[in-house]
Scaffold this motif. Structure first.
Motif: not given
Length: 345
Positions: A133-139, A300-306, A310-312
């Motif tokens: 809904t956010g980090l990996l979606g439209m926003p 972005t998925h790679q950035y998250i795994k590394e 970060f996302y709130v």
């Protein structure tokens, strides 16, 4: 609950067109019936909605004649927005029972969706599903495309992000830092300012509500001027930014949340700066960049795994809380991306 059973379906119904600030009573909790089976020969999909996204652009759809390409909501029908869903029956060859998807759905427990081109299968489930809904979606795509494509940033440039702790802003700042820019953000509370500096890695941040003069505040934080401004607010903030842009600066106009509920929008006074400073100011919508989603997702998925991004999220439980959550966006009550949990997978 057997296949094809008719069950109750809680919904949030759009009551009627809105003038000024929306109220919870503009959205009505109702209950209908739905059959948990796609009709014979239909290519629709039936989904169970898990997470719904509260986004500022939804306010425009409450107007009778919204500007631009976004149509109005239909009074008496459910609110429509982005969400994460699980397919429980499908007549479409590209989707099967059990698939997880994100895209446009309705604010209800179950939705029969015929516009399947607006749904994207979820590829990675090693991150929270709500991220879609956010980090990996439209926003997220909005932040990625707006910063990299519209802003044309360069390493070492001075970047300013307003509404910097929101669904889009928190990512813009992190993308800018990963590129080697100097980044400052503004937000509406000390709690959000601390998030910007301590969670998202902004070089500096300030509470705009505590600044009596935005022009002076920006001069203090950007003594050499602003190269890139990611615009989420509009109004007096944009006026102050124009005075503080550097020669050949770029402004990406993503949103103007300060103006959405005004019957008479603020008149920006410093537009001559566009000429004198040779500034490029460009508006955009995320649909212009849908083709970039695959590369955005992988990066972005790679950035998250590394652990580089970060996302709130600000999460509320229950469909009935969706109206208050949406309205809270316009008072700044949310901290991070506003998500409504409808059901758990």
């Amino acid at each position: 609950m057997g296949e094809g059973d008719e069950v109750s379906n809680k919904q949030i119904i759009f009551r009627d067109f809105v003038t000024g600030f929306p109220k919870e009573s503009d959205m009505i909790l109702s209950c209908s019936k739905i059959r948990l089976k796609v009709g014979e020969g239909s290519k629709s999909v039936l989904v169970k909605n898990l997470y719904l996204s509260c986004d500022p652009y939804l306010r425009g759809r409450m107007n009778r004649n919204p500007p631009g390409h976004i149509p109005s909501f239909t009074p008496g029908s459910p609110i429509i927005g982005y969400g994460v869903s699980k397919i429980i029956d499908s007549g479409h060859p590209d989707f099967k029972e059990g698939d997880l998807v994100w895209g446009l759905t309705r604010w209800e427990e179950f939705s029969l969706i015929s516009e399947t081109d607006m749904l994207i299968k979820i590829k990675y489930t090693d991150v929270p599903l709500s991220y879609y809904t956010g980090l990996l979606g439209m926003p997220g795509l909005t932040a990625y495309a707006g910063f990299h494509e519209v802003c044309s940033p360069k390493k070492g440039e001075y970047v300013y992000v307003s509404a910097a702790s929101g669904a889009v802003g928190q990512l813009v700042g992190q993308f800018a830092k990963l590129m080697g820019c100097y980044v400052i953000g503004s937000a509406g509370s000390d709690e959000k300012v601390n998030l910007l500096k301590n969670k998202f890695g902004y070089d500096e941040a300030f509470n705009y509500k505590e600044e009596p003069n935005l022009n002076e505040a920006l001069k203090r934080y950007f003594p050499e001027g602003i190269d890139v401004y990611f615009e989420n607010v509009g109004g007096p903030m944009l006026d102050a930014v124009l005075l503080n842009m550097r020669i050949k600066g770029r402004i990406a106009v993503c949103g103007m949340i300060s103006q959405y509920n005004l019957e008479k929008p603020y008149g920006v006074q410093n537009l001559f700066c566009l000429i004198s400073k040779r500034i490029r100011m460009e508006g955009f919508t995320v649909i212009d960049y849908d083709h970039l989603y695959p590369q955005f997702l992988e990066l972005t998925h790679q950035y998250i795994k590394e652990g580089k991004i970060f996302y709130v999220e600000d999460t509320v439980e229950g469909l009935e809380k969706a109206p208050a959550a949406l309205i809270g966006l316009f008072t700044g009550s949310n901290v991070g991306k506003q998500v409504v949990v409808v059901a758990h997978e």
